[in-house]
Design a protein around this motif. Structure first.
Motif, PDB file in Angstrom:
ATOM      1  N   VAL A   1      12.361   7.982  24.525  1.00  0.00           N
ATOM      2  CA  VAL A   1      13.078   6.810  24.088  1.00  0.00           C
ATOM      3  C   VAL A   1      12.381   5.579  24.257  1.00  0.00           C
TER       4      VAL A   1
ATOM      5  N   SER B   1       9.132   2.891  15.560  1.00  0.00           N
ATOM      6  CA  SER B   1      10.528   2.221  15.537  1.00  0.00           C
ATOM      7  C   SER B   1      11.215   2.512  14.660  1.00  0.00           C
ATOM      8  N   THR B   2      12.993   2.109  15.493  1.00  0.00           N
ATOM      9  CA  THR B   2      13.912   2.822  14.982  1.00  0.00           C
ATOM     10  C   THR B   2      15.204   2.264  15.478  1.00  0.00           C
ATOM     11  N   HIS B   3      15.620   1.945  14.435  1.00  0.00           N
ATOM     12  CA  HIS B   3      16.971   0.969  14.631  1.00  0.00           C
ATOM     13  C   HIS B   3      18.758   1.276  14.920  1.00  0.00           C
ATOM     14  N   ASP B   4      18.670   2.419  14.440  1.00  0.00           N
ATOM     15  CA  ASP B   4      19.950   3.435  14.525  1.00  0.00           C
ATOM     16  C   ASP B   4      19.806   4.905  14.995  1.00  0.00           C
TER      17      ASP B   4
ATOM     18  N   SER C   1      17.687  11.624  20.131  1.00  0.00           N
ATOM     19  CA  SER C   1      16.776  11.819  19.670  1.00  0.00           C
ATOM     20  C   SER C   1      15.345  13.138  19.977  1.00  0.00           C
TER      21      SER C   1
ATOM     22  N   ALA D   1      20.492   6.617  21.397  1.00  0.00           N
ATOM     23  CA  ALA D   1      19.219   7.822  21.768  1.00  0.00           C
ATOM     24  C   ALA D   1      19.405   8.557  22.779  1.00  0.00           C
TER      25      ALA D   1
ATOM     26  N   LEU E   1      23.262   1.198  21.168  1.00  0.00           N
ATOM     27  CA  LEU E   1      21.278   1.847  21.182  1.00  0.00           C
ATOM     28  C   LEU E   1      21.594   3.082  22.235  1.00  0.00           C
TER      29      LEU E   1
ATOM     30  N   LEU F   1      13.425   1.845  19.902  1.00  0.00           N
ATOM     31  CA  LEU F   1      14.386   1.800  19.569  1.00  0.00           C
ATOM     32  C   LEU F   1      15.204   0.304  20.284  1.00  0.00           C
TER      33      LEU F   1
ATOM     34  N   ILE G   1      16.947   7.323  13.901  1.00  0.00           N
ATOM     35  CA  ILE G   1      16.505   8.760  15.502  1.00  0.00           C
ATOM     36  C   ILE G   1      16.437   9.945  14.415  1.00  0.00           C
TER      37      ILE G   1
END
Length: 189
Positions: free
Chosen positions: A159, A109-112, A155, A152, A148, A129, A116
């Motif tokens: 994603v 899991s990523t959030h920002d 990355s 992405a 978001l 994400l 990433i």
């Protein structure tokens, strides 16, 4: 591509059995990946649920957090905090997890954008994400929306947009697939 998120707490809240949800999922064409998430149950209940999932669903099964059950799944998805339980150095943590799961699928899991960029240096198969929208199961989640989608693009991994994604949402490249959760439960009785 659609990535189905099956959250056991949401099923209980909505009064829907795992079997009924899996039958509902089977009505959607081309759902190649299913992630099973159950934060509260004991290992034995999770194992039983995975056996039910295997009986009804024939795609790739990813288990959330519970590395002890990796033998019953095709991959593992971890949150940032869960990964840090292995080591505060993320590369070392991923290496330790890889030793336990081998070549099975590994997602994070990523959030920002910052997370990433850190994930780009890790041996992952994909990143989740989110949250894209507010959800009932992630009340503490930071909602990213279109910000978001911009993040992405940084990355190197496929994603999956998570959190509040709906069946009718459409994402432009480079989003490789999307994760759906709450939309799967709509209309199930």
């Amino acid at each position: 591509m659609i990535y189905a998120l099956v959250d056991k707490e949401t099923l209980k809240q909505k009064g829907v059995s795992l079997e009924v949800l899996l039958q509902h999922i089977s009505t959607f064409p081309n759902i190649p990946i299913l992630q099973y998430r159950n934060k509260l149950a004991a290992i034995e209940e999770k194992k039983e649920d995975l056996e039910i999932i295997r009986a009804y669903y024939h795609g790739i099964v990813i288990i959330n957090d519970t590395i002890e059950l990796i033998a019953h799944a095709d991959g593992l998805h971890l949150g940032q905090e869960d990964l840090r339980e292995y080591s505060h150095d993320l590369k070392e943590a991923v290496d330790l997890v890889r030793q336990k799961i081998g070549k099975k699928i590994l997602g994070l899991s990523t959030h920002d954008k910052e997370e990433i960029l850190s994930a780009n240096a890790l041996d992952l198969d994909y990143i989740g994400l989110g949250a894209y929208r507010a959800t009932d199961t992630k009340s503490e989640a930071h909602v990213g929306g279109t910000t978001l989608l911009e993040a992405a693009k940084f990355s190197k991994h496929p994603v999956g947009i998570i959190g509040g994604v709906r069946m009718d949402d459409v994402f432009e490249a480079p989003i490789v697939y999307k994760v759906i959760g709450s939309g799967l439960y709509d209309g199930i009785k």
